[in-house]
Motif scaffolding. Structure first.
Motif, PDB file in Angstrom:
ATOM      1  N   ALA A 246       3.722  -6.681  -4.057  1.00 16.69           N
ATOM      2  CA  ALA A 246       2.751  -7.009  -5.108  1.00 16.69           C
ATOM      3  C   ALA A 246       1.414  -7.428  -4.507  1.00 16.69           C
ATOM      4  O   ALA A 246       0.349  -7.063  -5.016  1.00 16.69           O
ATOM      5  CB  ALA A 246       3.305  -8.107  -6.009  1.00 16.69           C
ATOM      6  N   LYS A 247       1.458  -8.174  -3.426  1.00 20.27           N
ATOM      7  CA  LYS A 247       0.211  -8.613  -2.782  1.00 20.27           C
ATOM      8  C   LYS A 247      -0.572  -7.420  -2.238  1.00 20.27           C
ATOM      9  O   LYS A 247      -1.797  -7.359  -2.375  1.00 20.27           O
ATOM     10  CB  LYS A 247       0.519  -9.610  -1.652  1.00 20.27           C
ATOM     11  N   PHE A 248       0.128  -6.465  -1.644  1.00 20.55           N
ATOM     12  CA  PHE A 248      -0.564  -5.288  -1.135  1.00 20.55           C
ATOM     13  C   PHE A 248      -1.080  -4.423  -2.278  1.00 20.55           C
ATOM     14  O   PHE A 248      -2.222  -3.926  -2.232  1.00 20.55           O
ATOM     15  CB  PHE A 248       0.338  -4.473  -0.207  1.00 20.55           C
TER      16      PHE A 248
ATOM     17  N   GLU B  11       2.265  -8.452 -11.661  1.00 21.73           N
ATOM     18  CA  GLU B  11       1.475  -9.497 -12.321  1.00 21.73           C
ATOM     19  C   GLU B  11       1.648 -10.854 -11.631  1.00 21.73           C
ATOM     20  O   GLU B  11       0.683 -11.608 -11.496  1.00 21.73           O
ATOM     21  CB  GLU B  11       1.869  -9.605 -13.801  1.00 21.73           C
ATOM     22  N   ALA B  12       2.881 -11.150 -11.200  1.00 23.95           N
ATOM     23  CA  ALA B  12       3.149 -12.438 -10.544  1.00 23.95           C
ATOM     24  C   ALA B  12       2.499 -12.496  -9.154  1.00 23.95           C
ATOM     25  O   ALA B  12       2.142 -13.576  -8.670  1.00 23.95           O
ATOM     26  CB  ALA B  12       4.649 -12.674 -10.434  1.00 23.95           C
TER      27      ALA B  12
ATOM     28  N   MET C 282       4.284   0.140  -8.751  1.00 19.85           N
ATOM     29  CA  MET C 282       3.441  -0.925  -9.316  1.00 19.85           C
ATOM     30  C   MET C 282       2.070  -0.399  -9.706  1.00 19.85           C
ATOM     31  O   MET C 282       1.565  -0.684 -10.800  1.00 19.85           O
ATOM     32  CB  MET C 282       3.276  -2.065  -8.307  1.00 19.85           C
ATOM     33  N   LEU C 283       1.472   0.370  -8.804  1.00 20.30           N
ATOM     34  CA  LEU C 283       0.115   0.841  -9.038  1.00 20.30           C
ATOM     35  C   LEU C 283       0.048   1.855 -10.177  1.00 20.30           C
ATOM     36  O   LEU C 283      -0.939   1.905 -10.916  1.00 20.30           O
ATOM     37  CB  LEU C 283      -0.463   1.431  -7.755  1.00 20.30           C
ATOM     38  N   LEU C 284       1.092   2.651 -10.333  1.00 14.45           N
ATOM     39  CA  LEU C 284       1.107   3.636 -11.407  1.00 14.45           C
ATOM     40  C   LEU C 284       1.510   3.033 -12.749  1.00 14.45           C
ATOM     41  O   LEU C 284       1.168   3.569 -13.806  1.00 14.45           O
ATOM     42  CB  LEU C 284       2.035   4.798 -11.035  1.00 14.45           C
TER      43      LEU C 284
ATOM     44  N   ALA D 152      10.335  -5.008 -15.039  1.00 12.98           N
ATOM     45  CA  ALA D 152      10.483  -5.868 -13.858  1.00 12.98           C
ATOM     46  C   ALA D 152       9.412  -5.557 -12.812  1.00 12.98           C
ATOM     47  O   ALA D 152       8.845  -6.470 -12.197  1.00 12.98           O
ATOM     48  CB  ALA D 152      11.881  -5.698 -13.258  1.00 12.98           C
ATOM     49  N   ILE D 153       9.097  -4.289 -12.612  1.00 12.42           N
ATOM     50  CA  ILE D 153       8.062  -3.893 -11.654  1.00 12.42           C
ATOM     51  C   ILE D 153       6.704  -4.399 -12.124  1.00 12.42           C
ATOM     52  O   ILE D 153       5.910  -4.915 -11.335  1.00 12.42           O
ATOM     53  CB  ILE D 153       8.056  -2.364 -11.457  1.00 12.42           C
TER      54      ILE D 153
END
Length: 199
Positions: free
Chosen positions: A130-132, A123-124, A67-69, A117-118
Motif C-alpha cells: 500500500a505504501k508503494f 486506503e489504510a 490496488m492501483l487499478l 479488502a484490497i
C-alpha cells in the motif's frame, strides 16, 4: 465456473466503464486536457511495473497493481476529491465506503470481498504494498504539474507547503523516488511555478 458468476462479473466489467468519465483536476503531460480516472489508474500501474525496483522493500507487484487499478473505482459513485480540497478531506469517506460496497458487490461474493479488502488496504496505507502504491499515486500528479508550468498548483493557488505535505508520503514507499520528487518540488519553486507562502 457457474454461469451466474460470469453474469455478475460481466455486469461489474460494464459498470466500471464509467470510470472513464470521471474527470480529475490534473491534466495530461504537457497538455490542457484533464486526465480521467481510467487513464490515471493505467498510468499508475505502468509506473509501478517500471519503478518497482525502487521500493523501500521488496513488494508483491501483483497486489500493488490490483490496488492501483481498483483504488479509484469508488469515484464512479463518490466522485473525485481534489487532493488539495480545503472543504473535504481526501480520506476514506462514507461515500466511498458505500460506493465500494455497491460496485464491488456486483461481483460474486468471494471476488467482492477480495476487491473490498484490497481497496481497504490501499486506503489504510499500512502495508509495504500500500505504501508503494500510494507513492505512485502521489508521484504522477507531481510529474504532470511540473510538466504543465504548475498546472493545478497555479490554477487553484496551491502553495509549496501544501504540496510538500501531501507528497512526502512518497518516502514511505520509496526513499529513492522521494529524493527525486523532493528535488522536483524544489526545482518547481525555483522555476516560479510553485509559490512559497510569504512569511
Amino acid at each position: 465456473m457457474q454461469p451466474d458468476q460470469l453474469v455478475k462479473q460481466i455486469e461489474f466489467i460494464k459498470e466500471i466503464d464509467k470510470i472513464k468519465y470521471i474527470q480529475r483536476k490534473t491534466k495530461l503531460f504537457n497538455s490542457d486536457r484533464n486526465e480521467n480516472d481510467a487513464e490515471h489508474s493505467w498510468h499508475l500501474a505502468m509506473m509501478a511495473i517500471v519503478l518497482v525496483q525502487h521500493a523501500n522493500v521488496p513488494v508483491d507487484l501483483l497486489k500493488v497493481l490490483k490496488m492501483l487499478l481498483i483504488h479509484d473505482i469508488v469515484e464512479i459513485d463518490a466522485g473525485d476529491t481534489f487532493i488539495y480540497d480545503s472543504q473535504k478531506n481526501h480520506t476514506n469517506t462514507n461515500e466511498e465506503r458505500l460506493a465500494a460496497e455497491r460496485i464491488f458487490g456486483l461481483l460474486p461474493a468471494e471476488q467482492a470481498a477480495e476487491f473490498i479488502a484490497i481497496w481497504e488496504e490501499f486506503e489504510a496505507s499500512q502495508t509495504d504494498e500500500a505504501k508503494f502504491a500510494r507513492s505512485m499515486d502521489r508521484l504522477e500528479p507531481l510529474l504532470q504539474n511540473a510538466s504543465n508550468n504548475g498546472g493545478t498548483w497555479q490554477e487553484f493557488g496551491v502553495d509549496y507547503a501544501k504540496v510538500y505535505e501531501k507528497k512526502k508520503v512518497i518516502n514511505y514507499g520509496s526513499a529513492t523516488i522521494w529524493q527525486y520528487a523532493e528535488q522536483l518540488i524544489n526545482d518547481s519553486v525555483e522555476r516560479g511555478i510553485l509559490k512559497k507562502a510569504a512569511l
